[in-house]
Design a protein around this motif. Structure first.
Motif, PDB file in Angstrom:
ATOM      1  N   GLN A 184      65.944  64.930  10.170  1.00 21.57           N
ATOM      2  CA  GLN A 184      67.111  64.062  11.147  1.00 21.57           C
ATOM      3  C   GLN A 184      68.446  63.990  10.206  1.00 21.57           C
ATOM      4  OE1 GLN A 184      65.298  60.800  12.505  1.00 21.57           O
ATOM      5  NE2 GLN A 184      64.363  61.635  14.358  1.00 21.57           N
ATOM      6  N   ARG A 185      68.320  63.795   8.936  1.00 25.92           N
ATOM      7  CA  ARG A 185      69.389  63.851   8.168  1.00 25.92           C
ATOM      8  C   ARG A 185      69.912  64.771   7.338  1.00 25.92           C
ATOM      9  NH1 ARG A 185      66.423  59.873   9.512  1.00 25.92           N
ATOM     10  NH2 ARG A 185      67.195  57.844   9.650  1.00 25.92           N
ATOM     11  N   GLY A 186      69.221  65.984   7.615  1.00 26.57           N
ATOM     12  CA  GLY A 186      69.738  67.438   7.299  1.00 26.57           C
ATOM     13  C   GLY A 186      69.566  67.363   5.697  1.00 26.57           C
ATOM     14  N   ILE A 187      68.606  66.666   5.320  1.00 29.62           N
ATOM     15  CA  ILE A 187      68.141  66.483   3.764  1.00 29.62           C
ATOM     16  C   ILE A 187      67.015  67.693   3.349  1.00 29.62           C
ATOM     17  CG2 ILE A 187      67.429  65.312   1.718  1.00 29.62           C
ATOM     18  CD1 ILE A 187      68.393  62.717   3.272  1.00 29.62           C
ATOM     19  N   SER A 188      67.400  68.501   2.584  1.00 27.92           N
ATOM     20  CA  SER A 188      66.571  69.782   2.403  1.00 27.92           C
ATOM     21  C   SER A 188      65.223  69.238   1.509  1.00 27.92           C
ATOM     22  CB  SER A 188      67.071  70.790   1.603  1.00 27.92           C
ATOM     23  OG  SER A 188      67.446  70.244   0.097  1.00 27.92           O
TER      24      SER A 188
END
Length: 125
Positions: A28-32
């Motif tokens: 959801q936070r676009g953290i890989s």
């Protein structure tokens, strides 16, 4: 600075207890997976294994939740996820030209928490 209810310091802290919750939170936070694994001090492969587990093993709960809290605090200051990812990888003169991600991977995240505290208190205003 835009924040979500979850990211406000006065809000109840989120606690991740399952692999699917971690993966959902991270995506959801676009953290890989790579970035989160670096911050939580584990391999990408291990993180993938944890994310597939119905319940996080006790040995990883603490690093995962500490990483989640740190990301929330830094995101609160950065304003959004893209700016946060850029900031984490940008050399910072306040940290001896080290990147914030380098501080985290070298076990010096206390310097980031000190910065968060000072900024929340208005020490730099």
């Amino acid at each position: 600075m835009s924040t979500t209810t979850l990211d406000k310091p006065t809000t109840k802290r989120s606690k991740i207890s399952s692999g699917s919750a971690l993966m959902t939170w991270r995506k959801q936070r676009g953290i890989s997976r790579k970035l989160f694994a670096q911050m939580a001090d584990c391999s990408e492969r291990k993180l993938a294994t944890y994310e597939a587990a119905p319940k996080l093993p006790p040995k990883i709960k603490r690093p995962v939740n500490e990483t989640v809290r740190l990301i929330q605090a830094l995101r609160e200051l950065a304003g959004d996820d893209i700016e946060l990812k850029d900031w984490l990888n940008r050399p910072n003169p306040a940290f001896g030209k080290k990147t914030p991600l380098t501080l985290i991977t070298q076990g010096e995240s206390d310097l980031l928490w000190e910065m968060v505290y000072q900024l929340r208190q208005g020490a730099f205003a």
